[in-house]
Scaffold this active site. Structure first.
Site: not given
Length: 181
Positions: A66, A113
């Site tokens: 990620c 996020e």
């Protein structure tokens, strides 16, 4: 080392600016990110253990990779770039879904996020980057779910949130052989 910037976004994923990555995590500002899940033909998910010298969540287990998109970089291109940088291989990725989450850390940083969750397939052995990854393993999603319940302190905060959504996506039948329906 060149300072990394993240793409600041609104809740509809529209770019509203750029900010240094560390500053965005200090201020808990919403920014664009992605999470990659790699599966094999047995239905297992590849997990990585973060390197010991990572500035947050060292040695915790998480999804295959990620990170954050660079300015002007597509979600899929960013996922493929980071997959190669961390795990040493490239494969086709499909974007499954996106969502907003917020996860604070003990060190005062916060992940806030808009995360684009992607999935791909791979059958080989990764060539991990030791600056990013300490170890890796394959696990069945049901076993990951059970281990998170029994040993939550072994996993990154964001992975616990993202995996729950990914797992429900898998068991709802929305994913078949790595393709979004």
């Amino acid at each position: 080392m060149k300072e990394e910037y993240v793409v600041l976004v609104d809740s509809n994923d529209r770019k509203i600016g750029l900010m240094p990555k560390l500053e965005a995590h200090e201020k808990a500002v919403l920014h664009r990110a992605f999470s990659v899940f790699i599966m094999n033909s047995k239905g297992q998910t590849m997990l990585q253990q973060r390197a010991a010298d990572k500035y947050h969540s060292p040695l915790l287990w998480t999804n295959t990779c990620c990170s954050h998109q660079r300015d002007g970089e597509s979600n899929l291109d960013a996922g493929k770039r980071r997959l190669f940088e961390e795990m040493g291989f490239v494969t086709e990725l499909n974007e499954l879904f996106s969502f907003v989450y917020k996860a604070p850390f003990d060190n005062g940083l916060t992940e806030h996020e808009l995360d684009h969750v992607m999935m791909g397939h791979f059958e080989g052995t990764p060539e991990i980057n030791p600056d990013e990854v300490a170890d890796w393993k394959w696990m069945y999603p049901a076993d990951i779910k059970e281990d998170i319940e029994n040993n939550p302190n072994k996993y990154t905060e964001w992975f616990k949130i993202i995996f729950d959504k990914f797992y429900h996506h898998l068991i709802s039948g929305k994913v078949n052989e790595g393709q979004s329906k």
